[in-house]
Design a protein around this motif. Structure first.
Motif, PDB file in Angstrom:
ATOM      1  N   HIS A 102      10.895  29.172 -62.485  1.00 17.27           N
ATOM      2  CA  HIS A 102       9.785  29.777 -61.799  1.00 17.27           C
ATOM      3  C   HIS A 102      10.054  31.375 -61.647  1.00 17.27           C
ATOM      4  N   LYS A 103      11.388  31.462 -61.265  1.00 16.42           N
ATOM      5  CA  LYS A 103      11.817  33.115 -61.103  1.00 16.42           C
ATOM      6  C   LYS A 103      11.517  33.923 -62.310  1.00 16.42           C
ATOM      7  N   TRP A 104      11.631  33.654 -63.625  1.00 14.86           N
ATOM      8  CA  TRP A 104      11.064  34.226 -64.840  1.00 14.86           C
ATOM      9  C   TRP A 104       9.562  34.472 -64.760  1.00 14.86           C
ATOM     10  N   GLU A 105       8.965  33.370 -64.340  1.00 16.89           N
ATOM     11  CA  GLU A 105       7.456  33.368 -64.258  1.00 16.89           C
ATOM     12  C   GLU A 105       6.838  34.299 -63.191  1.00 16.89           C
ATOM     13  N   GLU A 106       7.699  34.551 -61.921  1.00 19.80           N
ATOM     14  CA  GLU A 106       7.301  35.201 -60.950  1.00 19.80           C
ATOM     15  C   GLU A 106       7.422  36.874 -61.157  1.00 19.80           C
ATOM     16  N   MET A 107       8.444  36.924 -62.274  1.00 18.75           N
ATOM     17  CA  MET A 107       8.842  38.295 -62.533  1.00 18.75           C
ATOM     18  C   MET A 107       7.954  38.805 -63.750  1.00 18.75           C
ATOM     19  N   GLY A 108       6.863  37.794 -64.394  1.00 20.73           N
ATOM     20  CA  GLY A 108       6.143  37.932 -65.288  1.00 20.73           C
ATOM     21  C   GLY A 108       6.851  38.092 -66.612  1.00 20.73           C
ATOM     22  N   ILE A 109       7.893  37.371 -66.747  1.00 14.47           N
ATOM     23  CA  ILE A 109       8.936  37.354 -68.001  1.00 14.47           C
ATOM     24  C   ILE A 109       8.848  35.907 -68.773  1.00 14.47           C
ATOM     25  N   LYS A 110       8.444  35.884 -69.663  1.00 10.62           N
ATOM     26  CA  LYS A 110       8.309  34.470 -70.456  1.00 10.62           C
ATOM     27  C   LYS A 110       9.758  34.056 -70.543  1.00 10.62           C
ATOM     28  N   TYR A 111       9.487  32.529 -70.248  1.00 12.82           N
ATOM     29  CA  TYR A 111      10.697  32.008 -70.188  1.00 12.82           C
ATOM     30  C   TYR A 111      11.237  31.507 -71.597  1.00 12.82           C
ATOM     31  N   PRO A 112      12.473  31.995 -71.924  1.00 15.79           N
ATOM     32  CA  PRO A 112      12.937  31.938 -73.275  1.00 15.79           C
ATOM     33  C   PRO A 112      13.218  30.636 -73.893  1.00 15.79           C
ATOM     34  N   MET A 113      13.527  29.593 -72.853  1.00 16.22           N
ATOM     35  CA  MET A 113      13.780  28.047 -73.322  1.00 16.22           C
ATOM     36  C   MET A 113      12.533  27.428 -73.644  1.00 16.22           C
ATOM     37  N   GLY A 114      11.466  27.885 -73.247  1.00 19.45           N
ATOM     38  CA  GLY A 114      10.122  27.215 -73.519  1.00 19.45           C
ATOM     39  C   GLY A 114      10.121  25.826 -72.836  1.00 19.45           C
ATOM     40  N   ASP A 115       9.661  24.819 -73.435  1.00 20.09           N
ATOM     41  CA  ASP A 115       9.703  23.573 -72.939  1.00 20.09           C
ATOM     42  C   ASP A 115      10.955  22.591 -73.309  1.00 20.09           C
ATOM     43  N   THR A 116      11.988  23.369 -73.638  1.00 19.22           N
ATOM     44  CA  THR A 116      13.354  22.567 -73.905  1.00 19.22           C
ATOM     45  C   THR A 116      13.786  21.836 -72.582  1.00 19.22           C
ATOM     46  N   PRO A 117      13.832  20.660 -72.643  1.00 22.20           N
ATOM     47  CA  PRO A 117      14.122  19.806 -71.407  1.00 22.20           C
ATOM     48  C   PRO A 117      15.728  20.027 -70.836  1.00 22.20           C
ATOM     49  N   ALA A 118      15.991  19.464 -69.801  1.00 17.93           N
ATOM     50  CA  ALA A 118      17.462  19.866 -69.058  1.00 17.93           C
ATOM     51  C   ALA A 118      18.115  18.727 -70.032  1.00 17.93           C
ATOM     52  N   MET A 119      19.518  19.412 -70.007  1.00 21.30           N
ATOM     53  CA  MET A 119      20.594  18.592 -70.492  1.00 21.30           C
ATOM     54  C   MET A 119      20.687  17.063 -70.156  1.00 21.30           C
ATOM     55  N   SER A 120      20.401  16.112 -70.871  1.00 14.02           N
ATOM     56  CA  SER A 120      20.521  14.847 -70.561  1.00 14.02           C
ATOM     57  C   SER A 120      22.041  14.238 -69.867  1.00 14.02           C
ATOM     58  N   GLU A 121      22.242  13.498 -69.253  1.00 18.20           N
ATOM     59  CA  GLU A 121      23.370  12.862 -68.629  1.00 18.20           C
ATOM     60  C   GLU A 121      23.979  12.276 -69.855  1.00 18.20           C
ATOM     61  N   GLU A 122      23.331  11.545 -70.729  1.00 15.97           N
ATOM     62  CA  GLU A 122      23.987  10.738 -71.700  1.00 15.97           C
ATOM     63  C   GLU A 122      24.585  11.927 -72.795  1.00 15.97           C
ATOM     64  N   ARG A 123      24.011  12.988 -72.817  1.00 17.30           N
ATOM     65  CA  ARG A 123      24.473  14.041 -73.671  1.00 17.30           C
ATOM     66  C   ARG A 123      26.067  14.699 -73.178  1.00 17.30           C
ATOM     67  N   VAL A 124      25.782  15.031 -71.974  1.00 12.44           N
ATOM     68  CA  VAL A 124      26.985  15.360 -71.089  1.00 12.44           C
ATOM     69  C   VAL A 124      28.015  14.671 -71.048  1.00 12.44           C
ATOM     70  N   LYS A 125      27.922  13.141 -71.052  1.00 10.48           N
ATOM     71  CA  LYS A 125      29.121  12.504 -71.185  1.00 10.48           C
ATOM     72  C   LYS A 125      29.684  12.305 -72.497  1.00 10.48           C
ATOM     73  N   TRP A 126      28.669  12.386 -73.451  1.00 13.33           N
ATOM     74  CA  TRP A 126      29.496  12.467 -75.013  1.00 13.33           C
ATOM     75  C   TRP A 126      30.147  13.736 -75.161  1.00 13.33           C
ATOM     76  N   ALA A 127      29.836  14.964 -74.581  1.00 18.92           N
ATOM     77  CA  ALA A 127      30.585  16.032 -74.513  1.00 18.92           C
ATOM     78  C   ALA A 127      31.795  15.885 -74.066  1.00 18.92           C
ATOM     79  N   MET A 128      32.048  15.531 -72.769  1.00 16.45           N
ATOM     80  CA  MET A 128      33.096  15.332 -72.218  1.00 16.45           C
ATOM     81  C   MET A 128      34.080  14.248 -72.707  1.00 16.45           C
ATOM     82  N   ASN A 129      33.445  13.053 -73.404  1.00 16.99           N
ATOM     83  CA  ASN A 129      34.351  12.460 -74.167  1.00 16.99           C
ATOM     84  C   ASN A 129      34.999  12.720 -75.366  1.00 16.99           C
ATOM     85  N   PHE A 130      33.932  13.837 -75.941  1.00 15.62           N
ATOM     86  CA  PHE A 130      34.702  14.257 -77.257  1.00 15.62           C
ATOM     87  C   PHE A 130      35.722  15.255 -77.067  1.00 15.62           C
ATOM     88  N   MET A 131      35.621  16.052 -76.021  1.00 13.77           N
ATOM     89  CA  MET A 131      36.578  17.033 -75.814  1.00 13.77           C
ATOM     90  C   MET A 131      38.005  16.373 -75.404  1.00 13.77           C
TER      91      MET A 131
END
Length: 354
Positions: free
Chosen positions: A314-343
């Motif tokens: 919303h801050k990007w929008e309030e400043m009149g700047i296009k949000y570069p991530m578009g409609d990319t969804p927030a990182m899922s909990e499942e993917r976070v757990k995968w990353a932590m387990n991998f590392m």
């Protein structure tokens, strides 16, 4: 019934603030628990740990035994403060703190800040005063605070002495929890002289300093700030140079690498921060390279994964700047757990938190 006096009202008000502050600390410190546990385990070694850590405060941060370590005294500032744990209660800590006057020999420097969080349990160990500085030249695609970018006509000007007065009021809580002062942003290294003055004030009051940065500046900036910095939290963006440029909004990686070299040379303790960005940094290559990169530092403490979210859109929008991530969804909990387990599996000697 007599009306309560102004003194009574003030006392009730102060008590309520303290209770509220403690509640906030307990609630928010859960995220910081892994870091706190690390420091507590580390300081169980007491005198040995202080010598090993090369904090040249002249004595062990846990037992007070003098440290005869010429190398550490030559390589670290005389005011460097460690990350101790306190075995006593708050009243005992307060008794240990003299009524220190602000050091007039430390220069007064004015800086432009975005905001201050005076009683935080994030961005470092224990209870902290976090100063969010105004100004940043990066345009990271995941940035949650684009309102910190502007270097002029934004935020407010404050004196390092004003910050020092605020720190002084919080010293008992900082001492009890091993906390201190964190400069964040924006990009704090863009105001190196101001940050250096704030850190000198913090050390004069006996609390530690943390620099939350993406790595910015030249050797002159490093020479001003790093001698007064006890810990660095470095947001590396991405390890692949081309990916770094995409993620940071067009800037090259060389500035961050130059900063990394400087903190390696000074052996300042390091936590790496990596934003898990869908399609960019949430892959085996980036995770592996980040761990390998951190292990080249002589005092590497671990990696904090920061899952991408959309809370700042919303801050990007309030400043009149296009949000570069578009409609990319927030990182899922499942993917976070995968990353932590991998590392954790690939690098069992590297501490991974989120």
């Amino acid at each position: 019934m007599n009306s309560p006096s102004y003194t009574t009202i003030a006392l009730y008000g102060a008590s309520a603030l303290v209770i509220a502050g403690v509640a906030v600390y307990i609630n928010r410190s859960l995220k910081n628990a892994a870091i706190s546990e690390y420091y507590e385990d580390e300081h169980e070694h007491n005198h040995q740990a202080s010598v090993k850590r090369k904090f040249s405060c002249g004595s062990c941060t846990s037992c007070g035994i003098p440290i005869e370590d010429t190398e550490s005294r030559n390589s670290r500032p005389s005011r460097a403060v460690g990350f101790p744990t306190c075995g006593g209660d708050l009243e005992e800590v307060v008794k240990m703190i003299p009524n220190v006057a602000l050091d007039s020999q430390i220069p007064e420097v004015f800086g432009r800040i975005h905001s201050i969080e005076s009683f935080s349990a994030l961005d470092g160990h224990g209870i902290r005063c976090i100063v969010f500085l105004q100004g940043c030249l990066r345009r990271c695609v995941f940035c949650s605070n684009p309102d910190t970018w502007k270097t002029t006509d934004a935020g407010r000007m404050v004196s390092s002495k004003e910050i020092a007065k605020m720190i002084k009021r919080l010293v008992p809580y900082m001492k009890a929890s091993g906390g201190g002062v964190t400069c964040s942003g924006g990009e704090p290294m863009m105001q190196a002289e101001f940050v250096a003055a704030v850190y000198q004030e913090a050390h004069e009051l006996g609390v530690n300093t943390v620099l939350d940065t993406a790595g910015w500046g030249n050797q002159e900036d490093f020479d001003k700030v790093l001698p007064h910095t006890d810990r660095v939290m470095l947001c590396v963006k991405a390890m692949d140079p081309d990916r770094y440029t995409r993620v940071s909004g067009g800037l090259k990686q060389k500035t961050m690498l130059r900063f990394f070299k400087a903190i390696c040379e000074k052996k300042i303790g390091l936590w790496i921060r990596l934003v898990l960005l869908p399609g960019e940094t949430d892959n085996e290559e980036e995770l592996r390279l980040t761990c390998e990169f951190g292990k080249t530092h002589p005092d590497f403490h671990g990696i904090e994964l920061l899952p991408y979210h959309r809370l700042g859109q919303h801050k990007w929008e309030e400043m009149g700047i296009k949000y570069p991530m578009g409609d990319t969804p927030a990182m899922s909990e499942e993917r976070v757990k995968w990353a932590m387990n991998f590392m954790t599996k690939e690098f069992p000697d590297v501490k991974i938190i989120r």
